[in-house]
Motif scaffolding. Structure first.
Motif, PDB file in Angstrom:
ATOM      1  N   GLY A  92       0.781  -1.230   0.000  1.00 41.56           N
ATOM      2  CA  GLY A  92       0.000   0.000   0.000  1.00 41.56           C
ATOM      3  C   GLY A  92       0.813   1.281   0.000  1.00 41.56           C
ATOM      4  N   LEU A  93       2.101   1.194  -0.344  1.00 36.66           N
ATOM      5  CA  LEU A  93       2.957   2.373  -0.337  1.00 36.66           C
ATOM      6  C   LEU A  93       2.909   3.151  -1.651  1.00 36.66           C
ATOM      7  CD1 LEU A  93       5.982   0.882   1.592  1.00 36.66           C
ATOM      8  CD2 LEU A  93       4.464   2.678   2.376  1.00 36.66           C
ATOM      9  N   VAL A  94       2.478   2.510  -2.706  1.00 40.35           N
ATOM     10  CA  VAL A  94       2.283   3.189  -3.983  1.00 40.35           C
ATOM     11  C   VAL A  94       1.048   2.589  -4.634  1.00 40.35           C
ATOM     12  CG1 VAL A  94       3.761   1.588  -5.279  1.00 40.35           C
ATOM     13  CG2 VAL A  94       3.405   3.910  -6.143  1.00 40.35           C
ATOM     14  N   GLU A  95       0.271   3.418  -5.332  1.00 43.09           N
ATOM     15  CA  GLU A  95      -0.998   2.969  -5.902  1.00 43.09           C
ATOM     16  C   GLU A  95      -1.080   3.369  -7.372  1.00 43.09           C
ATOM     17  OE1 GLU A  95      -4.051   4.623  -3.508  1.00 43.09           O
ATOM     18  OE2 GLU A  95      -3.251   3.807  -1.636  1.00 43.09           O
ATOM     19  N   PRO A  96      -0.431   2.604  -8.261  1.00 42.54           N
ATOM     20  CA  PRO A  96      -0.493   2.938  -9.689  1.00 42.54           C
ATOM     21  C   PRO A  96      -1.904   2.736 -10.236  1.00 42.54           C
ATOM     22  CG  PRO A  96       0.498   0.790  -9.385  1.00 42.54           C
ATOM     23  CD  PRO A  96       0.355   1.377  -8.010  1.00 42.54           C
ATOM     24  N   ARG A  97      -2.201   3.443 -11.306  1.00 40.52           N
ATOM     25  CA  ARG A  97      -3.478   3.239 -11.976  1.00 40.52           C
ATOM     26  C   ARG A  97      -3.454   1.891 -12.699  1.00 40.52           C
ATOM     27  NH1 ARG A  97      -3.760   9.095 -15.071  1.00 40.52           N
ATOM     28  NH2 ARG A  97      -3.713  10.436 -13.211  1.00 40.52           N
ATOM     29  N   ARG A  98      -4.624   1.398 -13.012  1.00 42.19           N
ATOM     30  CA  ARG A  98      -4.750   0.155 -13.783  1.00 42.19           C
ATOM     31  C   ARG A  98      -5.543   0.433 -15.055  1.00 42.19           C
ATOM     32  NH1 ARG A  98      -2.401  -4.960 -12.125  1.00 42.19           N
ATOM     33  NH2 ARG A  98      -1.849  -4.716  -9.925  1.00 42.19           N
ATOM     34  N   THR A  99      -5.041  -0.084 -16.163  1.00 49.73           N
ATOM     35  CA  THR A  99      -5.789   0.022 -17.417  1.00 49.73           C
ATOM     36  C   THR A  99      -6.926  -0.989 -17.383  1.00 49.73           C
ATOM     37  OG1 THR A  99      -4.464  -1.662 -18.550  1.00 49.73           O
ATOM     38  CG2 THR A  99      -3.630   0.598 -18.579  1.00 49.73           C
ATOM     39  N   PRO A 100      -7.909  -0.882 -18.278  1.00 43.18           N
ATOM     40  CA  PRO A 100      -8.999  -1.869 -18.317  1.00 43.18           C
ATOM     41  C   PRO A 100      -8.496  -3.303 -18.456  1.00 43.18           C
ATOM     42  CG  PRO A 100      -9.569   0.029 -19.636  1.00 43.18           C
ATOM     43  CD  PRO A 100      -8.139   0.229 -19.231  1.00 43.18           C
ATOM     44  N   SER A 101      -7.330  -3.484 -19.077  1.00 42.43           N
ATOM     45  CA  SER A 101      -6.769  -4.838 -19.230  1.00 42.43           C
ATOM     46  C   SER A 101      -5.897  -5.244 -18.055  1.00 42.43           C
ATOM     47  CB  SER A 101      -5.953  -4.928 -20.524  1.00 42.43           C
ATOM     48  OG  SER A 101      -4.955  -3.916 -20.560  1.00 42.43           O
ATOM     49  N   GLY A 102      -5.766  -4.362 -17.059  1.00 51.01           N
ATOM     50  CA  GLY A 102      -5.069  -4.726 -15.838  1.00 51.01           C
ATOM     51  C   GLY A 102      -3.621  -4.301 -15.747  1.00 51.01           C
ATOM     52  N   TYR A 103      -3.083  -3.594 -16.738  1.00 47.74           N
ATOM     53  CA  TYR A 103      -1.690  -3.176 -16.697  1.00 47.74           C
ATOM     54  C   TYR A 103      -1.521  -1.989 -15.759  1.00 47.74           C
ATOM     55  CZ  TYR A 103      -0.825  -6.167 -20.733  1.00 47.74           C
ATOM     56  OH  TYR A 103      -0.710  -7.251 -21.570  1.00 47.74           O
ATOM     57  N   ARG A 104      -0.379  -1.969 -15.045  1.00 44.26           N
ATOM     58  CA  ARG A 104      -0.077  -0.859 -14.150  1.00 44.26           C
ATOM     59  C   ARG A 104       0.417   0.338 -14.950  1.00 44.26           C
ATOM     60  NH1 ARG A 104       1.551  -5.566 -11.834  1.00 44.26           N
ATOM     61  NH2 ARG A 104       1.045  -5.945  -9.632  1.00 44.26           N
ATOM     62  N   LYS A 105      -0.030   1.533 -14.552  1.00 42.33           N
ATOM     63  CA  LYS A 105       0.435   2.769 -15.145  1.00 42.33           C
ATOM     64  C   LYS A 105       0.826   3.725 -14.017  1.00 42.33           C
ATOM     65  CE  LYS A 105       0.062   1.938 -19.558  1.00 42.33           C
ATOM     66  NZ  LYS A 105       1.242   1.984 -20.457  1.00 42.33           N
ATOM     67  N   PHE A 106       2.074   4.183 -14.058  1.00 43.59           N
ATOM     68  CA  PHE A 106       2.618   5.019 -12.989  1.00 43.59           C
ATOM     69  C   PHE A 106       2.745   6.466 -13.458  1.00 43.59           C
ATOM     70  CE2 PHE A 106       3.903   0.734 -12.170  1.00 43.59           C
ATOM     71  CZ  PHE A 106       3.962   0.597 -10.790  1.00 43.59           C
ATOM     72  N   THR A 107       2.243   7.383 -12.645  1.00 48.21           N
ATOM     73  CA  THR A 107       2.378   8.799 -12.935  1.00 48.21           C
ATOM     74  C   THR A 107       3.754   9.283 -12.451  1.00 48.21           C
ATOM     75  OG1 THR A 107       1.514   9.488 -10.789  1.00 48.21           O
ATOM     76  CG2 THR A 107      -0.098   9.088 -12.553  1.00 48.21           C
ATOM     77  N   PRO A 108       4.187  10.482 -12.883  1.00 47.24           N
ATOM     78  CA  PRO A 108       5.434  11.036 -12.350  1.00 47.24           C
ATOM     79  C   PRO A 108       5.427  11.117 -10.822  1.00 47.24           C
ATOM     80  CG  PRO A 108       4.768  12.270 -14.283  1.00 47.24           C
ATOM     81  CD  PRO A 108       3.633  11.321 -13.979  1.00 47.24           C
ATOM     82  N   ALA A 109       4.259  11.419 -10.239  1.00 45.63           N
ATOM     83  CA  ALA A 109       4.181  11.463  -8.777  1.00 45.63           C
ATOM     84  C   ALA A 109       4.439  10.090  -8.172  1.00 45.63           C
ATOM     85  CB  ALA A 109       2.805  11.974  -8.347  1.00 45.63           C
ATOM     86  N   ASP A 110       3.958   9.030  -8.819  1.00 43.82           N
ATOM     87  CA  ASP A 110       4.214   7.676  -8.334  1.00 43.82           C
ATOM     88  C   ASP A 110       5.706   7.362  -8.379  1.00 43.82           C
ATOM     89  OD1 ASP A 110       1.500   7.073  -7.914  1.00 43.82           O
ATOM     90  OD2 ASP A 110       1.239   6.431 -10.000  1.00 43.82           O
ATOM     91  N   VAL A 111       6.362   7.771  -9.471  1.00 42.41           N
ATOM     92  CA  VAL A 111       7.790   7.500  -9.614  1.00 42.41           C
ATOM     93  C   VAL A 111       8.588   8.240  -8.548  1.00 42.41           C
ATOM     94  CG1 VAL A 111       9.785   7.632 -11.160  1.00 42.41           C
ATOM     95  CG2 VAL A 111       7.525   7.096 -12.092  1.00 42.41           C
ATOM     96  N   GLU A 112       8.235   9.494  -8.305  1.00 40.08           N
ATOM     97  CA  GLU A 112       8.905  10.259  -7.254  1.00 40.08           C
ATOM     98  C   GLU A 112       8.683   9.616  -5.889  1.00 40.08           C
ATOM     99  OE1 GLU A 112      10.996  12.551  -7.323  1.00 40.08           O
ATOM    100  OE2 GLU A 112      10.830  13.540  -9.269  1.00 40.08           O
ATOM    101  N   ARG A 113       7.478   9.125  -5.668  1.00 41.38           N
ATOM    102  CA  ARG A 113       7.160   8.480  -4.387  1.00 41.38           C
ATOM    103  C   ARG A 113       7.987   7.215  -4.213  1.00 41.38           C
ATOM    104  NH1 ARG A 113       2.804   8.738  -0.746  1.00 41.38           N
ATOM    105  NH2 ARG A 113       2.301   6.788   0.305  1.00 41.38           N
TER     106      ARG A 113
END
Length: 248
Positions: free
Chosen positions: A50-71
């Motif tokens: 629960g330390l980072v929460e990437p978005r998920r595409t409809p097919s289930g792939y993780r997508k990380f924002t710049p804020a996620d990468v910095e975190r």
């Protein structure tokens, strides 16, 4: 959207030139210049905690924002430079996001591998040693019991004499199991399994300890702690699964 925390453990990990989310593979490319030992499994572990929460595409792939990468960079830096356990890292990140002025502790010594897995006994500080009488008193055990546990290799004095603080936890757990009729001779299989698991952990962290980068060598201890924690959790899950599969 969670804000990127500022201050504290420093910055430096690269991020994308725009705000488009990126794949986990691209995240590795962005982080590895500063954290050469980071892996997909490591990022997934931090997500599971629960330390980072990437978005998920409809097919289930993780997508990380710049804020996620910095975190992620901040989390890895706090582990590497300050040896902070995940619980404390989470508290610092939450405080940063609230805008609280929280000071990161100065870099310290690596903590015990299984810190956070077993409850602390509280009797002896981590890294300290105790005498035989102290161990018996802290564990509530008799001399004959300790002698038997030692004869089966379940507890042993540390090099140079005395017992590590973790011996109290081991002794108490052996005593608790004894209430159910499990004797020291029955527990040798657990000792053997623990030694084999320790060997697997050592195989993973040994290359990090030999790395030319001193920060990577230091991070080997944090990696070992996480591997040990995951091993304990896997052991518990496999044990429960085996029990559930047995006829009732």
């Amino acid at each position: 959207m969670r804000q990127t925390p500022q201050g504290g453990a420093g910055t430096g990990s690269g991020v994308t030139a725009d705000d488009r989310p990126v794949s986990i593979g691209r995240v590795l490319d962005l982080l590895r210049e500063e954290f050469p030992e980071v892996t997909v499994s490591k990022i997934r572990f931090l997500e599971a905690e629960g330390l980072v929460e990437p978005r998920r595409t409809p097919s289930g792939y993780r997508k990380f924002t710049p804020a996620d990468v910095e975190r992620l960079g901040r989390i890895l830096r706090m582990q590497r430079d300050h040896y902070l356990p995940l619980k404390v890292i989470r508290e610092h990140l939450d405080a940063f996001e609230r805008g609280d002025g929280v000071e990161i502790p100065a870099p310290g010594r690596p903590r015990e591998l299984l810190e956070g897995v077993f409850e602390s006994t509280g009797e002896t500080p981590a890294g300290a040693r105790m005498g035989r009488e102290e161990l018996l008193a802290a564990a509530g055990a008799e001399e004959a019991e300790l002698a038997e546990w030692e004869s089966y290799g379940l507890i042993a004095p540390a090099d140079g004499g005395g017992y590590e603080a973790g011996a109290v936890t081991v002794a108490k757990l052996i005593g608790e199991l004894g209430r159910f009729g499990l004797e020291a001779r029955h527990l040798r299989v657990m000792k053997g399994a623990a030694e084999r698991e320790a060997g697997l952990v050592e195989q993973v962290v040994a290359p990090l300890r030999r790395h030319r980068n001193p920060q990577t060598r230091a991070h080997a201890e944090a990696t070992a702690r996480e591997l040990a924690t995951l091993s304990v959790r896997l052991h518990a899950a496999l044990l429960q699964s085996s029990l559930d599969a047995r006829p009732h």
